[in-house]
Scaffold this motif. Structure first.
Motif, PDB file in Angstrom:
ATOM      1  N   PHE A 163      49.070  37.936  39.888  1.00 27.55           N
ATOM      2  CA  PHE A 163      47.801  38.162  40.582  1.00 27.55           C
ATOM      3  C   PHE A 163      46.697  38.475  39.574  1.00 27.55           C
ATOM      4  O   PHE A 163      45.582  37.942  39.663  1.00 27.55           O
ATOM      5  CB  PHE A 163      47.977  39.326  41.565  1.00 27.55           C
ATOM      6  CG  PHE A 163      46.702  39.853  42.162  1.00 27.55           C
ATOM      7  CD1 PHE A 163      45.777  39.016  42.746  1.00 27.55           C
ATOM      8  CD2 PHE A 163      46.430  41.217  42.147  1.00 27.55           C
ATOM      9  CE1 PHE A 163      44.595  39.509  43.300  1.00 27.55           C
ATOM     10  CE2 PHE A 163      45.266  41.724  42.700  1.00 27.55           C
ATOM     11  CZ  PHE A 163      44.348  40.870  43.268  1.00 27.55           C
ATOM     12  N   VAL A 176      35.324  43.575  42.095  1.00 21.56           N
ATOM     13  CA  VAL A 176      36.115  44.651  42.711  1.00 21.56           C
ATOM     14  C   VAL A 176      37.506  44.726  42.082  1.00 21.56           C
ATOM     15  O   VAL A 176      38.051  45.814  41.882  1.00 21.56           O
ATOM     16  CB  VAL A 176      36.223  44.437  44.243  1.00 21.56           C
ATOM     17  CG1 VAL A 176      37.220  45.406  44.861  1.00 21.56           C
ATOM     18  CG2 VAL A 176      34.865  44.584  44.905  1.00 21.56           C
ATOM     19  N   GLU A 177      38.055  43.563  41.741  1.00 20.13           N
ATOM     20  CA  GLU A 177      39.401  43.567  41.137  1.00 20.13           C
ATOM     21  C   GLU A 177      39.392  44.246  39.763  1.00 20.13           C
ATOM     22  O   GLU A 177      40.369  44.874  39.371  1.00 20.13           O
ATOM     23  CB  GLU A 177      39.950  42.140  41.020  1.00 20.13           C
ATOM     24  CG  GLU A 177      39.932  41.309  42.296  1.00 20.13           C
ATOM     25  CD  GLU A 177      40.715  41.898  43.462  1.00 20.13           C
ATOM     26  OE1 GLU A 177      41.468  42.873  43.281  1.00 20.13           O
ATOM     27  OE2 GLU A 177      40.559  41.363  44.583  1.00 20.13           O
ATOM     28  N   LEU A 180      39.483  47.898  40.472  1.00 24.89           N
ATOM     29  CA  LEU A 180      40.781  48.348  40.996  1.00 24.89           C
ATOM     30  C   LEU A 180      41.902  48.233  39.957  1.00 24.89           C
ATOM     31  O   LEU A 180      42.776  49.089  39.889  1.00 24.89           O
ATOM     32  CB  LEU A 180      41.177  47.513  42.217  1.00 24.89           C
ATOM     33  CG  LEU A 180      40.402  47.773  43.500  1.00 24.89           C
ATOM     34  CD1 LEU A 180      40.624  46.625  44.483  1.00 24.89           C
ATOM     35  CD2 LEU A 180      40.851  49.091  44.138  1.00 24.89           C
ATOM     36  N   HIS A 181      41.887  47.127  39.183  1.00 24.13           N
ATOM     37  CA  HIS A 181      43.066  46.818  38.367  1.00 24.13           C
ATOM     38  C   HIS A 181      42.727  46.607  36.894  1.00 24.13           C
ATOM     39  O   HIS A 181      43.608  46.218  36.128  1.00 24.13           O
ATOM     40  CB  HIS A 181      43.739  45.536  38.890  1.00 24.13           C
ATOM     41  CG  HIS A 181      44.079  45.576  40.346  1.00 24.13           C
ATOM     42  ND1 HIS A 181      45.095  46.377  40.835  1.00 24.13           N
ATOM     43  CD2 HIS A 181      43.557  44.936  41.424  1.00 24.13           C
ATOM     44  CE1 HIS A 181      45.161  46.211  42.151  1.00 24.13           C
ATOM     45  NE2 HIS A 181      44.251  45.346  42.533  1.00 24.13           N
ATOM     46  N   MET A 196      32.573  51.125  45.122  1.00 21.55           N
ATOM     47  CA  MET A 196      33.263  50.337  46.151  1.00 21.55           C
ATOM     48  C   MET A 196      32.924  50.938  47.500  1.00 21.55           C
ATOM     49  O   MET A 196      32.827  52.155  47.637  1.00 21.55           O
ATOM     50  CB  MET A 196      34.774  50.423  45.936  1.00 21.55           C
ATOM     51  CG  MET A 196      35.237  49.663  44.719  1.00 21.55           C
ATOM     52  SD  MET A 196      37.034  49.636  44.585  1.00 21.55           S
ATOM     53  CE  MET A 196      37.356  51.255  43.915  1.00 21.55           C
ATOM     54  N   SER A 202      40.136  44.985  55.765  1.00 21.06           N
ATOM     55  CA  SER A 202      41.164  45.140  54.747  1.00 21.06           C
ATOM     56  C   SER A 202      40.612  45.033  53.329  1.00 21.06           C
ATOM     57  O   SER A 202      41.226  45.505  52.402  1.00 21.06           O
ATOM     58  CB  SER A 202      42.276  44.127  54.964  1.00 21.06           C
ATOM     59  OG  SER A 202      41.745  42.836  54.967  1.00 21.06           O
ATOM     60  N   ARG A 203      39.462  44.409  53.131  1.00 28.58           N
ATOM     61  CA  ARG A 203      38.989  44.207  51.764  1.00 28.58           C
ATOM     62  C   ARG A 203      37.814  45.105  51.424  1.00 28.58           C
ATOM     63  O   ARG A 203      36.932  45.341  52.235  1.00 28.58           O
ATOM     64  CB  ARG A 203      38.634  42.736  51.528  1.00 28.58           C
ATOM     65  CG  ARG A 203      39.896  41.897  51.626  1.00 28.58           C
ATOM     66  CD  ARG A 203      39.731  40.483  51.169  1.00 28.58           C
ATOM     67  NE  ARG A 203      40.986  39.780  51.460  1.00 28.58           N
ATOM     68  CZ  ARG A 203      41.148  38.477  51.401  1.00 28.58           C
ATOM     69  NH1 ARG A 203      40.155  37.708  51.038  1.00 28.58           N
ATOM     70  NH2 ARG A 203      42.306  37.935  51.688  1.00 28.58           N
ATOM     71  N   VAL A 204      37.826  45.544  50.188  1.00 25.98           N
ATOM     72  CA  VAL A 204      36.791  46.440  49.708  1.00 25.98           C
ATOM     73  C   VAL A 204      35.613  45.616  49.208  1.00 25.98           C
ATOM     74  O   VAL A 204      35.784  44.555  48.628  1.00 25.98           O
ATOM     75  CB  VAL A 204      37.361  47.288  48.548  1.00 25.98           C
ATOM     76  CG1 VAL A 204      36.309  48.197  47.974  1.00 25.98           C
ATOM     77  CG2 VAL A 204      38.564  48.078  49.032  1.00 25.98           C
TER      78      VAL A 204
ATOM     79  N   PRO B 117      49.728  44.510  45.402  1.00 21.47           N
ATOM     80  CA  PRO B 117      48.337  44.462  45.855  1.00 21.47           C
ATOM     81  C   PRO B 117      47.946  43.089  46.369  1.00 21.47           C
ATOM     82  O   PRO B 117      48.394  42.061  45.844  1.00 21.47           O
ATOM     83  CB  PRO B 117      47.539  44.805  44.590  1.00 21.47           C
ATOM     84  CG  PRO B 117      48.437  44.525  43.443  1.00 21.47           C
ATOM     85  CD  PRO B 117      49.853  44.636  43.936  1.00 21.47           C
ATOM     86  N   GLY B 118      47.124  43.080  47.389  1.00 19.74           N
ATOM     87  CA  GLY B 118      46.449  41.871  47.826  1.00 19.74           C
ATOM     88  C   GLY B 118      45.050  41.852  47.245  1.00 19.74           C
ATOM     89  O   GLY B 118      44.631  42.774  46.539  1.00 19.74           O
ATOM     90  N   LYS B 119      44.307  40.799  47.548  1.00 17.76           N
ATOM     91  CA  LYS B 119      42.933  40.699  47.061  1.00 17.76           C
ATOM     92  C   LYS B 119      42.072  41.801  47.692  1.00 17.76           C
ATOM     93  O   LYS B 119      42.283  42.184  48.843  1.00 17.76           O
ATOM     94  CB  LYS B 119      42.362  39.330  47.426  1.00 17.76           C
ATOM     95  CG  LYS B 119      43.045  38.183  46.699  1.00 17.76           C
ATOM     96  CD  LYS B 119      42.356  36.855  46.984  1.00 17.76           C
ATOM     97  CE  LYS B 119      42.733  36.264  48.327  1.00 17.76           C
ATOM     98  NZ  LYS B 119      44.005  35.564  48.377  1.00 17.76           N
ATOM     99  N   GLY B 121      41.781  45.014  47.197  1.00 15.56           N
ATOM    100  CA  GLY B 121      42.296  46.363  47.460  1.00 15.56           C
ATOM    101  C   GLY B 121      43.268  46.448  48.613  1.00 15.56           C
ATOM    102  O   GLY B 121      43.594  47.559  49.069  1.00 15.56           O
ATOM    103  N   SER B 166      50.010  38.087  46.451  1.00 17.63           N
ATOM    104  CA  SER B 166      48.634  38.560  46.709  1.00 17.63           C
ATOM    105  C   SER B 166      47.941  37.667  47.726  1.00 17.63           C
ATOM    106  O   SER B 166      46.869  37.993  48.229  1.00 17.63           O
ATOM    107  CB  SER B 166      47.818  38.574  45.411  1.00 17.63           C
ATOM    108  OG  SER B 166      47.416  37.257  45.055  1.00 17.63           O
TER     109      SER B 166
END
Lengths: 210, 210
Positions: A163, A176-177, A180-181, A196, A202-204, B117-119, B121, B166
């Protein structure tokens, strides 16, 4: 082995323009390049070539070889591959989520070609053990292109499932990724500019810090 | 260990409506569920619970336990976790790119909690070794929620880095990933409906077959 990073700074990343100005984008792509180079170096890759044009100003304090080509991406890379005779890892400069662990793991996989797919059929990293038995064809369905070329050239293939490496930084939601990562200079920069926000789904989403 | 799949069929996947009708979407989510169950079974997971409501009609030929809850997702899953005393892998039904290899690899990682993790967050898979020492909080930044909850509860964490995992299937462009990297019933179905077209850029778009 060595690594090669195609690099374009000037007017780069126009799809990030809703989030970052031209000047900010040009600064940010340099930070991403530094993070990619840093991960390669920590993984023990000391021969790093940056393939660019004179206009794109690779910072002089980076411990890399700077190669110039005015050809378009595929011709430039294929011209480069003609000149190398050892395994080469081609990684895009807009992949600051790469870690030394990814590089070490790819080095340990005993296949002729390792392809890291990006979203939508892209190719984000190629590790080519036999550069005289492969050529690249980026853009349109490059993942499928590279699988097909490997088959034509009798090269065994491993598809590397990551990912973090599938995430090239093209659009604001990709930032955002990094928050987060990510790690390193690109994360510090993006964290300094944005926060954020949750949107109840579900998505930030990205929000401006300032 | 066992696995648990939250499942909603009725009016599912409205964001796929530009590509698939309501009837097609409801059929497709069932095919994705079958692919997820199939990968779990091939990986040797025989105790599979599908958490749903009576309206969502889990196919009776699937070798799974069907559990009903009318609670919203987090309460339903936390109620479920109160009832299990062995390691449990929670995987969403819209992840047809999961392979038996992913499941086996996650089983082999010696951490209390594995988060995929998914996209943006999201959390796409959780492998919870100690269900009495964890609770879930999906939606808004669930990846960060689950990292935080693990820390609060003293659970060690591994973040599992997978592009295929992901990729939950929410929007039309996600269907391209099934065509490129999928398998099983969902791939056959999507391949029968759509083709891919290049757009001269890096990402492939969906095109109608018919």
């Amino acid at each position: 082995m060595r690594a090669m990073i195609p690099y374009k700074k000037q007017h780069a990343k126009s799809r990030l323009s809703p989030a970052l100005s031209l000047e900010e984008r040009e600064h940010f792509v340099e930070l991403m390049l530094r993070d990619v180079v840093g991960s390669l170096q920590v993984a023990g890759v000391s021969d790093i070539d940056v393939l660019t044009t004179p206009k794109n100003g690779v910072p002089s304090d980076l411990d890399v070889n700077i190669l110039f080509s005015e050809h378009e991406l595929n011709n430039a890379i294929n011209g480069y591959l003609d000149t190398v005779s050892e395994p080469v890892l081609i990684i895009m400069a807009d992949m600051p989520l790469v870690t030394p662990g990814h590089i070490k793991e790819m080095k340990s996989i005993e296949k002729d070609l390792i392809i890291v797919p990006g979203k939508g059929g892209g190719t984000n990293v190629l590790f080519i053990r036999n550069p005289d038995s492969f050529y690249v064809k980026y853009y349109d369905s490059s993942f499928l292109n590279h699988c097909r070329i490997a088959e034509e050239m009798g090269q065994s293939v491993h598809v590397y499932d990551s990912f973090l490496l599938s995430t090239d930084i093209d659009e604001p939601h990709d930032l955002v990724e990094i928050m987060l990562h990510g790690h390193g200079l690109s994360k510090s920069y993006i964290d300094s500019k944005f926060g954020m926000k949750d949107n109840g789904k579900s998505r930030v989403k990205l929000s401006l810090c300032q």
